[in-house]
Design an enzyme around this catalytic site. Structure first.
Site, PDB file in Angstrom:
ATOM      1  N   SER A 186       0.851  57.934  47.498  1.00 46.12           N
ATOM      2  CA  SER A 186       1.197  59.511  47.681  1.00 46.12           C
ATOM      3  C   SER A 186       1.445  60.027  48.884  1.00 46.12           C
ATOM      4  O   SER A 186       1.609  61.334  49.141  1.00 46.12           O
ATOM      5  CB  SER A 186      -0.325  60.098  47.259  1.00 46.12           C
ATOM      6  OG  SER A 186      -1.283  59.789  48.297  1.00 46.12           O
ATOM      7  N   ASN A 246     -12.651  59.857  49.150  1.00 41.55           N
ATOM      8  CA  ASN A 246     -12.899  60.963  48.123  1.00 41.55           C
ATOM      9  C   ASN A 246     -13.351  62.354  48.921  1.00 41.55           C
ATOM     10  O   ASN A 246     -12.904  63.432  48.616  1.00 41.55           O
ATOM     11  CB  ASN A 246     -13.821  60.523  47.027  1.00 41.55           C
ATOM     12  CG  ASN A 246     -13.246  59.232  46.415  1.00 41.55           C
ATOM     13  OD1 ASN A 246     -12.062  59.073  46.493  1.00 41.55           O
ATOM     14  ND2 ASN A 246     -14.008  58.685  45.566  1.00 41.55           N
ATOM     15  N   THR A 261       8.642 103.878  30.149  1.00 41.35           N
ATOM     16  CA  THR A 261       7.470 102.895  29.045  1.00 41.35           C
ATOM     17  C   THR A 261       8.658 102.411  28.089  1.00 41.35           C
ATOM     18  O   THR A 261       9.366 103.185  27.585  1.00 41.35           O
ATOM     19  CB  THR A 261       6.568 103.921  28.631  1.00 41.35           C
ATOM     20  OG1 THR A 261       6.766 104.917  27.799  1.00 41.35           O
ATOM     21  CG2 THR A 261       5.619 104.377  29.758  1.00 41.35           C
ATOM     22  N   HIS A 262       8.234 101.531  27.571  1.00 39.12           N
ATOM     23  CA  HIS A 262       9.153 100.697  26.707  1.00 39.12           C
ATOM     24  C   HIS A 262      10.580 100.672  27.326  1.00 39.12           C
ATOM     25  O   HIS A 262      11.326 100.692  26.105  1.00 39.12           O
ATOM     26  CB  HIS A 262       9.057 101.329  25.113  1.00 39.12           C
ATOM     27  CG  HIS A 262       7.604 101.597  24.698  1.00 39.12           C
ATOM     28  ND1 HIS A 262       6.894 100.568  24.265  1.00 39.12           N
ATOM     29  CD2 HIS A 262       6.551 102.574  25.118  1.00 39.12           C
ATOM     30  CE1 HIS A 262       5.566 101.237  24.067  1.00 39.12           C
ATOM     31  NE2 HIS A 262       5.650 102.459  24.722  1.00 39.12           N
ATOM     32  N   SER A 284      31.670  85.944  41.285  1.00 38.96           N
ATOM     33  CA  SER A 284      32.016  85.029  40.041  1.00 38.96           C
ATOM     34  C   SER A 284      33.091  84.312  40.495  1.00 38.96           C
ATOM     35  O   SER A 284      33.924  84.593  41.165  1.00 38.96           O
ATOM     36  CB  SER A 284      32.223  85.938  38.883  1.00 38.96           C
ATOM     37  OG  SER A 284      33.056  85.278  37.995  1.00 38.96           O
ATOM     38  N   LYS A 317      33.085  90.974  40.147  1.00 38.58           N
ATOM     39  CA  LYS A 317      31.737  90.958  39.923  1.00 38.58           C
ATOM     40  C   LYS A 317      30.900  90.951  41.241  1.00 38.58           C
ATOM     41  O   LYS A 317      31.188  90.268  42.441  1.00 38.58           O
ATOM     42  CB  LYS A 317      31.327  89.669  39.284  1.00 38.58           C
ATOM     43  CG  LYS A 317      31.976  89.424  38.024  1.00 38.58           C
ATOM     44  CD  LYS A 317      30.994  90.523  36.930  1.00 38.58           C
ATOM     45  CE  LYS A 317      29.750  89.364  36.418  1.00 38.58           C
ATOM     46  NZ  LYS A 317      29.035  90.114  35.542  1.00 38.58           N
ATOM     47  N   ASN A 372      27.064  89.815  41.565  1.00 39.62           N
ATOM     48  CA  ASN A 372      25.905  89.631  40.636  1.00 39.62           C
ATOM     49  C   ASN A 372      24.346  89.372  41.426  1.00 39.62           C
ATOM     50  O   ASN A 372      24.404  88.922  42.643  1.00 39.62           O
ATOM     51  CB  ASN A 372      26.068  88.205  40.019  1.00 39.62           C
ATOM     52  CG  ASN A 372      27.464  88.276  38.946  1.00 39.62           C
ATOM     53  OD1 ASN A 372      27.606  89.491  38.587  1.00 39.62           O
ATOM     54  ND2 ASN A 372      28.149  87.045  38.928  1.00 39.62           N
ATOM     55  N   GLU A 374      17.647  87.032  39.958  1.00 38.99           N
ATOM     56  CA  GLU A 374      17.567  86.221  38.548  1.00 38.99           C
ATOM     57  C   GLU A 374      16.781  84.697  38.917  1.00 38.99           C
ATOM     58  O   GLU A 374      16.020  84.523  38.536  1.00 38.99           O
ATOM     59  CB  GLU A 374      18.960  85.852  38.353  1.00 38.99           C
ATOM     60  CG  GLU A 374      19.484  87.127  37.597  1.00 38.99           C
ATOM     61  CD  GLU A 374      21.132  86.919  37.331  1.00 38.99           C
ATOM     62  OE1 GLU A 374      21.557  87.409  36.398  1.00 38.99           O
ATOM     63  OE2 GLU A 374      21.901  86.355  38.275  1.00 38.99           O
ATOM     64  N   TYR A 428     -14.755  61.614  41.166  1.00 36.77           N
ATOM     65  CA  TYR A 428     -13.421  61.352  41.432  1.00 36.77           C
ATOM     66  C   TYR A 428     -12.563  60.543  40.803  1.00 36.77           C
ATOM     67  O   TYR A 428     -13.163  59.675  40.190  1.00 36.77           O
ATOM     68  CB  TYR A 428     -13.318  60.951  43.025  1.00 36.77           C
ATOM     69  CG  TYR A 428     -11.865  60.814  43.321  1.00 36.77           C
ATOM     70  CD1 TYR A 428     -11.255  61.719  44.104  1.00 36.77           C
ATOM     71  CD2 TYR A 428     -10.980  59.467  43.218  1.00 36.77           C
ATOM     72  CE1 TYR A 428      -9.811  61.456  44.236  1.00 36.77           C
ATOM     73  CE2 TYR A 428      -9.760  59.342  43.389  1.00 36.77           C
ATOM     74  CZ  TYR A 428      -9.314  60.206  43.836  1.00 36.77           C
ATOM     75  OH  TYR A 428      -7.870  59.994  44.332  1.00 36.77           O
ATOM     76  N   GLN A 438      -5.111  62.922  42.744  1.00 37.38           N
ATOM     77  CA  GLN A 438      -4.143  62.770  43.726  1.00 37.38           C
ATOM     78  C   GLN A 438      -2.902  63.585  43.243  1.00 37.38           C
ATOM     79  O   GLN A 438      -1.877  63.951  44.199  1.00 37.38           O
ATOM     80  CB  GLN A 438      -3.626  61.220  43.753  1.00 37.38           C
ATOM     81  CG  GLN A 438      -2.296  60.979  44.725  1.00 37.38           C
ATOM     82  CD  GLN A 438      -2.319  59.710  44.806  1.00 37.38           C
ATOM     83  OE1 GLN A 438      -3.287  58.897  45.573  1.00 37.38           O
ATOM     84  NE2 GLN A 438      -1.196  58.882  44.344  1.00 37.38           N
ATOM     85  N   LYS A 496      -1.728  67.623  44.538  1.00 40.83           N
ATOM     86  CA  LYS A 496      -1.034  68.125  45.808  1.00 40.83           C
ATOM     87  C   LYS A 496       0.401  68.322  45.465  1.00 40.83           C
ATOM     88  O   LYS A 496       1.099  69.486  45.844  1.00 40.83           O
ATOM     89  CB  LYS A 496      -1.024  67.031  46.780  1.00 40.83           C
ATOM     90  CG  LYS A 496      -2.243  67.266  47.553  1.00 40.83           C
ATOM     91  CD  LYS A 496      -2.703  65.960  48.510  1.00 40.83           C
ATOM     92  CE  LYS A 496      -3.026  64.750  47.676  1.00 40.83           C
ATOM     93  NZ  LYS A 496      -4.149  64.886  46.695  1.00 40.83           N
TER      94      LYS A 496
END
Ligand code: ARG
Length: 462
Positions: free
Chosen positions: A26, A113, A158-159, A280, A286, A288, A293, A320, A325, A328
């Site tokens: 690890s 541990n 709303t909506h 683009s 464009k 963007n 996003e 343990y 392990q 992380k």
């Protein structure tokens, strides 16, 4: 030079398969814990000296050796070898190589541990402070932008349908509120994880006379853990930490979604600065919102980490298990992702302009003032349900005539309700309506101004 083979070499026959070495290591992930591992080891060694389990001289040798290793790692001079599996064995082996036999005493009364359970807590305490600092910066960015638009009205949705007029500042401050809860959640997480596992050993504690309070104090923990079996197998705080990151990501994602929509030609509410847009490869016109996003999309990674963490925990027997392990990978991925997203979000917020002229030009579309007209009728003694019906009929009328409520003459209005008088015109029209909000926390200019003052004071202290 002392020999630095792995300590279990006498137990297992022959060399491990290369596959084994690669699969169990690890180090590639947990080497970023090195500072915490070393700080924890210094505290442990000091306690061993206090308890006369090692001498003062031995403690000094160990401490100096560990500091040297820490400096070498920080300077990039340290050679990591995956045969040592993880950061704990790596540092211990390096210590033994540097200071000889004394180095072999460091692990007295300790297991990896309780060591890893300590390291992660130390790391997370610091990481939470970093995340909180970034949250604060982002909150301040929203407050700063809100300050520029404390009087400008936009449609509240709303909506995703036009609902009621709001000041742009209130809209922006809604994100400051969300982020405040994220800040508090992280604080709660930090408070809960802040206990010292050291002295719990592999699972059962130890027969050696360790002073657990000493290591806990040295490391700034508020207490020790009180059940060795629990603490070596506890990663609740990791799941909680990732959940907190996941909610930050959720909040950023919803904000990003708003501004992707608001920056479209159809809306044209905000102009994201060119420095935070892309173009683009084929369409020359464009601009963007790719960064927004990507913020929206990276939320998926954080959710992935949360599901992974919970799944890692769900079927482990008590105590343990090596499954731990894998924790992380996910706590690091979640916090790294959220950190960068907050940096990017902060830059975008600080450089974005609202096109108030464009927003105002369409502000009386969509009957944003309909609810306020019903409230007006309530003020004239009409029951709300009835008022709702009256305004509904008025809106339907307006739609037929392609008019706004404020464009209807008094007589036309009075046809629907005799309660309507000339003062009605102060109570309709989006701009008028926003000024009339009187409830605490409402989305009007007065409340926004108070909220800006509150946040400036609150965040100024951080
Ligand atoms: N690298 C391990 C981890 O991250 C350290 C503890 C290993 N303990 C053990 N008994 N194998 O969890």
């Amino acid at each position: 030079m002392a020999k630095t083979e792995k300590s279990w070499e006498k137990r297992l026959a022959g060399e491990p398969d290369e596959l084994t070495v690669d699969f169990v290591e690890s180090l590639s992930v947990d080497k970023r814990l090195y500072k915490y591992d070393i700080v924890g080891s210094v505290a442990h060694a000091q306690m061993l000296a206090e308890q006369k389990l090692i001498s003062r001289e031995e403690f000094k040798e160990i401490k100096n050796g560990l500091i040297e290793i820490s400096e070498d790692i920080a300077a990039g001079r340290f050679k990591f070898e995956k045969k040592y599996e993880d950061i704990h064995m790596t540092i211990e082996a390096a210590l033994i190589e540097r200071i000889g036999e004394t180095g072999k005493k460091l692990h007295t009364g300790r297991s990896r541990n309780d060591q890893i359970a300590t390291d992660i807590r130390l790391w997370m305490r610091d990481e939470i402070e970093i995340l909180q600092a970034k949250i604060t910066l982002l909150q301040k960015a929203f407050v700063k932008l809100a300050g520029k638009y404390s009087e400008s009205i936009m449609p509240g949705y709303t909506h995703l349908q036009r609902a009621q007029p709001v000041v742009i500042a209130s809209y922006l401050l809604s994100f400051t509120e969300q982020l405040e809860r994220d800040f508090i959640r992280l604080k709660n997480c930090s408070d809960l994880l802040n206990i010292s596992p050291l002295g719990s050993g592999a699972i059962a504690g130890t027969t050696l006379p360790l002073d657990r309070k000493s290591t806990a104090n040295q490391l700034g923990f508020s207490d020790i853990s009180y059940n060795s079996i629990d603490v070596v197998g506890d990663r609740d705080f990791c799941a909680e930490f990732i959940f907190d990151c996941a909610l930050i990501a959720t909040h950023l994602s919803r904000w990003a979604e708003d501004w992707i929509i608001y920056s479209s030609n159809e809306f044209g509410f905000v102009q994201i600065d060119d420095a935070y847009c892309t173009s683009s490869s084929i369409m020359p016109q464009k601009r963007n919102p790719d960064l927004l996003e990507l913020i929206r999309a990276k939320t998926g990674r954080v959710y992935g980490s949360l599901v992974a963490m919970l799944t890692i925990l769900k079927a482990q027997p008590s105590g343990y298990n090596r499954d731990m392990q894998e924790d992380k990978v996910h706590i690091f991925a979640a916090s790294d992702t959220v950190e960068t997203c907050m940096d990017v979000a902060c830059a975008i917020v600080l450089h974005t302009k609202f096109d108030t002229a464009r927003i105002s030009s369409g502000i009386d579309e969509g009957f944003l003032d309909a609810t306020a007209l019903a409230d007006y009728l309530v003020g004239k003694g009409v029951a709300f349900r009835e008022a709702h019906g009256v305004v509904g009929a008025l809106v339907a009328d307006c739609e037929k005539q392609n008019k706004k409520l404020a464009e209807l003459g008094l007589e036309e209005l009075q046809k629907h309700s005799a309660a309507i008088e000339t003062d009605v015109y102060d109570n309709i029209g989006a701009v008028n309506v926003a000024k009339k909000y009187i409830t605490e926390g409402a989305a009007g200019p007065k409340q926004a101004q108070r909220q800006i003052e509150y946040w400036n004071k609150q965040l100024g202290q951080r």
